[in-house]
Scaffold this motif. Structure first.
Motif, PDB file in Angstrom:
ATOM      1  N   TYR A 264       4.282  -3.549  -5.644  1.00  0.00           N
ATOM      2  CA  TYR A 264       2.981  -2.959  -5.347  1.00  0.00           C
ATOM      3  C   TYR A 264       2.584  -3.418  -3.956  1.00  0.00           C
ATOM      4  O   TYR A 264       2.684  -4.598  -3.622  1.00  0.00           O
ATOM      5  CB  TYR A 264       1.922  -3.390  -6.367  1.00  0.00           C
ATOM      6  CG  TYR A 264       0.584  -2.767  -6.054  1.00  0.00           C
ATOM      7  CD1 TYR A 264       0.347  -1.436  -6.350  1.00  0.00           C
ATOM      8  CD2 TYR A 264      -0.414  -3.502  -5.428  1.00  0.00           C
ATOM      9  CE1 TYR A 264      -0.871  -0.844  -6.039  1.00  0.00           C
ATOM     10  CE2 TYR A 264      -1.632  -2.923  -5.120  1.00  0.00           C
ATOM     11  CZ  TYR A 264      -1.850  -1.591  -5.424  1.00  0.00           C
ATOM     12  OH  TYR A 264      -3.044  -1.016  -5.099  1.00  0.00           O
ATOM     13  N   SER A 265       2.139  -2.483  -3.108  1.00  0.00           N
ATOM     14  CA  SER A 265       1.711  -2.803  -1.752  1.00  0.00           C
ATOM     15  C   SER A 265       0.188  -2.782  -1.681  1.00  0.00           C
ATOM     16  O   SER A 265      -0.408  -1.698  -1.699  1.00  0.00           O
ATOM     17  CB  SER A 265       2.282  -1.797  -0.755  1.00  0.00           C
ATOM     18  OG  SER A 265       1.682  -1.968   0.517  1.00  0.00           O
TER      19      SER A 265
ATOM     20  N   THR B  48      -0.537   1.300  -3.126  1.00  0.00           N
ATOM     21  CA  THR B  48       0.336   2.079  -4.011  1.00  0.00           C
ATOM     22  C   THR B  48       1.605   1.283  -4.284  1.00  0.00           C
ATOM     23  O   THR B  48       1.899   0.305  -3.600  1.00  0.00           O
ATOM     24  CB  THR B  48       0.677   3.457  -3.404  1.00  0.00           C
ATOM     25  OG1 THR B  48       1.287   4.274  -4.403  1.00  0.00           O
ATOM     26  CG2 THR B  48       1.596   3.340  -2.201  1.00  0.00           C
ATOM     27  N   ASN B  49       2.351   1.719  -5.270  1.00  0.00           N
ATOM     28  CA  ASN B  49       3.660   1.135  -5.543  1.00  0.00           C
ATOM     29  C   ASN B  49       4.649   1.727  -4.551  1.00  0.00           C
ATOM     30  O   ASN B  49       4.632   2.939  -4.293  1.00  0.00           O
ATOM     31  CB  ASN B  49       4.107   1.490  -6.965  1.00  0.00           C
ATOM     32  CG  ASN B  49       3.170   0.926  -8.007  1.00  0.00           C
ATOM     33  OD1 ASN B  49       3.140  -0.262  -8.242  1.00  0.00           O
ATOM     34  ND2 ASN B  49       2.378   1.795  -8.628  1.00  0.00           N
ATOM     35  N   ILE B  50       5.504   0.876  -3.978  1.00  0.00           N
ATOM     36  CA  ILE B  50       6.550   1.358  -3.082  1.00  0.00           C
ATOM     37  C   ILE B  50       7.889   0.949  -3.666  1.00  0.00           C
ATOM     38  O   ILE B  50       8.004  -0.083  -4.338  1.00  0.00           O
ATOM     39  CB  ILE B  50       6.384   0.838  -1.644  1.00  0.00           C
ATOM     40  CG1 ILE B  50       6.387  -0.689  -1.590  1.00  0.00           C
ATOM     41  CG2 ILE B  50       5.118   1.402  -1.022  1.00  0.00           C
ATOM     42  CD1 ILE B  50       6.357  -1.264  -0.186  1.00  0.00           C
TER      43      ILE B  50
ATOM     44  N   LEU C   3      -0.899  -0.662   1.377  1.00  0.00           N
ATOM     45  CA  LEU C   3      -0.823   0.794   1.209  1.00  0.00           C
ATOM     46  C   LEU C   3      -1.543   1.264  -0.051  1.00  0.00           C
ATOM     47  O   LEU C   3      -1.690   2.462  -0.271  1.00  0.00           O
ATOM     48  CB  LEU C   3       0.642   1.237   1.171  1.00  0.00           C
ATOM     49  CG  LEU C   3       1.451   0.952   2.434  1.00  0.00           C
ATOM     50  CD1 LEU C   3       2.904   1.329   2.234  1.00  0.00           C
ATOM     51  CD2 LEU C   3       0.859   1.665   3.635  1.00  0.00           C
TER      52      LEU C   3
ATOM     53  N   PHE D 142       8.106   2.133   5.488  1.00  0.00           N
ATOM     54  CA  PHE D 142       6.872   2.571   4.848  1.00  0.00           C
ATOM     55  C   PHE D 142       5.688   2.539   5.812  1.00  0.00           C
ATOM     56  O   PHE D 142       4.770   3.327   5.694  1.00  0.00           O
ATOM     57  CB  PHE D 142       6.556   1.697   3.626  1.00  0.00           C
ATOM     58  CG  PHE D 142       7.537   1.875   2.510  1.00  0.00           C
ATOM     59  CD1 PHE D 142       7.468   2.981   1.673  1.00  0.00           C
ATOM     60  CD2 PHE D 142       8.547   0.953   2.285  1.00  0.00           C
ATOM     61  CE1 PHE D 142       8.372   3.155   0.631  1.00  0.00           C
ATOM     62  CE2 PHE D 142       9.454   1.120   1.251  1.00  0.00           C
ATOM     63  CZ  PHE D 142       9.370   2.223   0.428  1.00  0.00           C
TER      64      PHE D 142
ATOM     65  N   THR E 160       7.031   6.379  -2.958  1.00  0.00           N
ATOM     66  CA  THR E 160       5.741   5.860  -3.387  1.00  0.00           C
ATOM     67  C   THR E 160       5.514   6.357  -4.807  1.00  0.00           C
ATOM     68  O   THR E 160       5.894   7.481  -5.151  1.00  0.00           O
ATOM     69  CB  THR E 160       4.592   6.315  -2.472  1.00  0.00           C
ATOM     70  OG1 THR E 160       4.562   7.740  -2.421  1.00  0.00           O
ATOM     71  CG2 THR E 160       4.755   5.753  -1.065  1.00  0.00           C
TER      72      THR E 160
END
Length: 116
Positions: free
Chosen positions: A56-57, A62-64, A60, A98, A26
């Motif tokens: 980008y999620s 955040t960037n995964i 979530l 994730f 992440t």
């Protein structure tokens, strides 16, 4: 145990520890544009791997990312530096997947019960 082409090579590899591992990461901060090329991963200024894909999620928030990291740099909770198009960022290694699976049946159980 039947013989086949490549048996010797696989036997030699079986006893060697892997040189690198697939890692999930992440990356906090604003959304990053998905990478077109691999991005270097480093620790303490030393190259230890490469980030291969990023998104980008929204779920979530955040960037995964996925990447390959040298053995010893793949433990969940560890951090790596990523050279992004927006400048350096710190990535945290996380367990994969994730998010937890939502399916309740394990396909292996279904196959076993069908074979019985």
């Amino acid at each position: 145990p039947s013989d086949f082409i490549g048996r010797g090579a696989l036997t030699r590899l079986r006893d060697q520890p892997p040189e690198r591992s697939l890692v999930g990461m992440t990356i906090p901060g604003g959304p990053l544009t998905p990478n077109r090329d691999v991005w270097p991963l480093s620790s303490g200024g030393n190259a230890v791997g490469k980030l291969t894909s990023l998104a980008y999620s929204p779920r979530l928030e955040t960037n995964i990312a996925l990447g390959l990291a040298a053995a010893g740099f793949s433990d969940p909770g560890g951090t790596l530096d990523v050279a992004t198009q927006d400048g350096p960022r710190r990535a945290t290694i996380v367990e994969l997947p994730f998010t937890p699976k939502h399916q309740t049946d394990d396909p292996r159980d279904l196959l076993a019960s069908a074979a019985a």
